[in-house]
Enzyme design. Sequence first.
Site, short mmCIF file in Angstrom:
data_model
loop_
_atom_site.label_atom_id
_atom_site.label_comp_id
_atom_site.label_asym_id
_atom_site.label_seq_id
_atom_site.Cartn_x
_atom_site.Cartn_y
_atom_site.Cartn_z
N HIS A 177 0.75 -1.32 -0.06
CA HIS A 177 -0.16 -0.17 0.08
C HIS A 177 0.90 1.06 -0.09
CE1 HIS A 177 0.68 0.93 4.39
NE2 HIS A 177 0.46 -0.32 4.56
N CYS B 127 2.28 -5.09 6.74
CA CYS B 127 2.26 -4.61 5.46
C CYS B 127 3.24 -4.18 4.78
CB CYS B 127 0.87 -3.73 5.29
SG CYS B 127 -0.67 -4.65 5.59
#
Length: 170
Positions: free
Chosen positions: A56, A75
């Site tokens: 992301h 992440c």
Amino acid sequence: MPADIARKEIFPKGGGYMRREHMRVVAGQVVQQPGPTSSLGLVKFDMQDPYAIYLHDTPNKTLFALPDRHKSHGCVRVQDAVGFARRLAGQAGKLDAFNEALASGKTREVDLGEAIPVRLLYHTAHVDEDGQVAVVPDVYGWNDKLAAALGFRAVTSNDSGEPADADLGP
């Protein structure tokens, strides 16, 4: 947002925090509204994995200049996520759809028509520029589990955060 993060980090901060961060509860799950201040930035790449790991964007671009960039829940922040997304979308013939979705300012999914394989590797030992073995801190605590699975003793970090002396083999 994963339920454990919401429970441990978001709910304790209260409703005022959630309003400031544009978060709300939808069907029992904390959802942050899209936009430039979203924790995931402007683009999130969904991956098929059981761990809720995403690639992301981030609104906090200064993190890319830090030598220690382990500031997430697992992440992976992508430095030029919008550029990367445009490249993938362009290769799939979906660039116009991506640009329209981005310009809408709303959460939109752009299906590229095929899955793109992603392999994430987590190395705590590597060969440096001088050809020497370099060991870095195990920020996710996975080395001890791996060592145990392989039948080796656990090697934990000392108080300074540096790995304890270990026999790395030949």
